[in-house]
Design a protein around this motif. Structure first.
Motif, PDB file in Angstrom:
ATOM      1  N   ASP A 217      -6.335   1.477  -4.780  1.00 32.13           N
ATOM      2  CA  ASP A 217      -5.017   2.040  -5.080  1.00 32.13           C
ATOM      3  C   ASP A 217      -5.024   3.531  -4.752  1.00 32.13           C
ATOM      4  O   ASP A 217      -6.018   4.224  -4.990  1.00 32.13           O
ATOM      5  N   ASP A 218      -3.933   4.035  -4.196  1.00 31.60           N
ATOM      6  CA  ASP A 218      -3.939   5.415  -3.702  1.00 31.60           C
ATOM      7  C   ASP A 218      -2.655   6.167  -4.023  1.00 31.60           C
ATOM      8  O   ASP A 218      -1.562   5.608  -3.977  1.00 31.60           O
ATOM      9  N   ARG A 219      -2.812   7.436  -4.346  1.00 33.59           N
ATOM     10  CA  ARG A 219      -1.677   8.357  -4.476  1.00 33.59           C
ATOM     11  C   ARG A 219      -1.857   9.599  -3.600  1.00 33.59           C
ATOM     12  O   ARG A 219      -0.995  10.473  -3.584  1.00 33.59           O
ATOM     13  N   LEU A 220      -2.965   9.673  -2.892  1.00 30.59           N
ATOM     14  CA  LEU A 220      -3.328  10.913  -2.219  1.00 30.59           C
ATOM     15  C   LEU A 220      -2.692  11.062  -0.847  1.00 30.59           C
ATOM     16  O   LEU A 220      -2.290  12.166  -0.454  1.00 30.59           O
ATOM     17  N   HIS A 221      -2.596   9.971  -0.087  1.00 29.14           N
ATOM     18  CA  HIS A 221      -2.062  10.095   1.273  1.00 29.14           C
ATOM     19  C   HIS A 221      -1.109   8.973   1.660  1.00 29.14           C
ATOM     20  O   HIS A 221      -0.140   9.203   2.385  1.00 29.14           O
ATOM     21  N   GLU A 222      -1.347   7.757   1.176  1.00 34.31           N
ATOM     22  CA  GLU A 222      -0.516   6.637   1.621  1.00 34.31           C
ATOM     23  C   GLU A 222       0.969   6.809   1.290  1.00 34.31           C
ATOM     24  O   GLU A 222       1.819   6.547   2.146  1.00 34.31           O
ATOM     25  N   PRO A 223       1.344   7.252   0.085  1.00 35.12           N
ATOM     26  CA  PRO A 223       2.782   7.389  -0.200  1.00 35.12           C
ATOM     27  C   PRO A 223       3.505   8.345   0.732  1.00 35.12           C
ATOM     28  O   PRO A 223       4.696   8.173   1.023  1.00 35.12           O
ATOM     29  N   TYR A 224       2.800   9.344   1.228  1.00 32.96           N
ATOM     30  CA  TYR A 224       3.424  10.358   2.072  1.00 32.96           C
ATOM     31  C   TYR A 224       3.597   9.891   3.516  1.00 32.96           C
ATOM     32  O   TYR A 224       4.367  10.478   4.275  1.00 32.96           O
ATOM     33  N   ARG A 225       2.879   8.841   3.895  1.00 36.10           N
ATOM     34  CA  ARG A 225       2.923   8.369   5.277  1.00 36.10           C
ATOM     35  C   ARG A 225       3.800   7.134   5.451  1.00 36.10           C
ATOM     36  O   ARG A 225       3.925   6.627   6.564  1.00 36.10           O
TER      37      ARG A 225
END
Length: 291
Positions: A217-225
């Protein structure tokens, strides 16, 4: 030696919140033959990207080979290069890192050396980060970091139950484009979330794959791309909702899935993506002499 054959694996990087830090080598390989000659440069390319790569000194494999040869004081007046590419280009599967590592490994072998930390440093300088390069060079799970201007990495043994599936779309990507979508800072709470998840991912990849769904699970880069690849992110969500650990592979648009049973659920719509079941590559780049 007057020539070497280099076999180099694909790689998937980031692995959720492990942005620029985690890589995994995949059993999908490019093969490159290097033959020394008296003068000139000849390049033959078949397979993936064969119609779009240059056939001169700007070819990435040649550039990496020349850079390594210069550092090693290896005299190469002429070169014949034959590339058989299986790694899709510009899909987030480390095709550029594979090219760089192939060129460097060949130069090191012709100079009588195996790849080492200095070879990794050179490869990472081409990429600007070491996660893909370390995975391609050493195989298995790579944990990469920087110390000042030095790129570092360690190789870890992957859990034998890992059964990667890469879902590859027809679209191509460019890391420089998707990297431009990232903000200069992130909220502290998201940074803390990423630190915990990336640390957990190391444990999950090496010791307990049952934790991968949480770890990736990620909040660091995936949501921004997401705006760059909406179909990619929709598939990642669909897989995760079906209980399958999934993440964007590298800069995308390929999706990495790590199902516990090695299978994509039938009710997950993968239209527009081609699934490839690939093992983890544990050996990294291999070099053999040519007759």
């Amino acid at each position: 030696m007057t020539g070497v054959r280099v076999t180099v694996p694909a790689s998937t990087a980031n692995l959720g919140s492990g942005f620029d830090a985690l890589g995994l080598a995949l059993g999908l390989h490019d093969e490159v033959e290097f033959r020394l000659r008296e003068s000139g440069l000849a390049i033959e390319v078949t397979g993936q990207g064969s119609t779009g790569v240059p056939d001169d000194e700007t070819h990435l494999v040649v550039r990496a080979f020349r850079a390594a040869a210069d550092r090693l004081a290896l005299d190469v007046p002429g070169l014949h290069l034959r590339c058989r590419n299986a790694i899709p280009h510009a899909r987030g599967l480390g095709s550029s890192s594979a090219a760089v590592v192939a060129g460097i490994a060949a130069a090191y072998a012709l100079a009588g050396h195996g790849v080492d930390a200095t070879a990794l440093q050179l490869a990472a300088e081409f990429e600007g980060h070491a996660d893909n390069a370390a995975a391609a060079m050493f195989g298995g799970v790579a944990v990469a970091w920087t110390e000042g201007d030095r790129y570092r990495a360690v190789r870890l043994d992957p859990h034998p139950a890992l059964a990667p599936v890469v879902l590859v779309p027809d679209q191509e990507s460019a890391t420089r484009t998707t990297r431009g979508l990232l903000p200069p800072t992130v909220p502290h709470v998201d940074a803390a979330f990423a630190a915990g998840r990336s640390a957990l991912a190391v444990h999950a990849l090496t010791a307990d794959p049952s934790l991968l769904l949480t770890a990736l699970d990620d909040r660091l880069h995936e949501p921004y791309r997401e705006s760059a690849w909406p179909r990619t992110y929709a598939l990642v969500r669909a897989l995760r909702e079906a209980g399958v650990a999934a993440a964007v592979s590298g800069a995308g648009p390929t999706v990495l899935a790590l199902p516990e049973d090695g299978k994509i659920p039938e009710d997950v719509d993968v239209d527009g993506f081609t699934p490839h079941h690939v093992p983890v590559d544990v050996a990294g780049v291999r070099v053999a002499p040519l007759g």
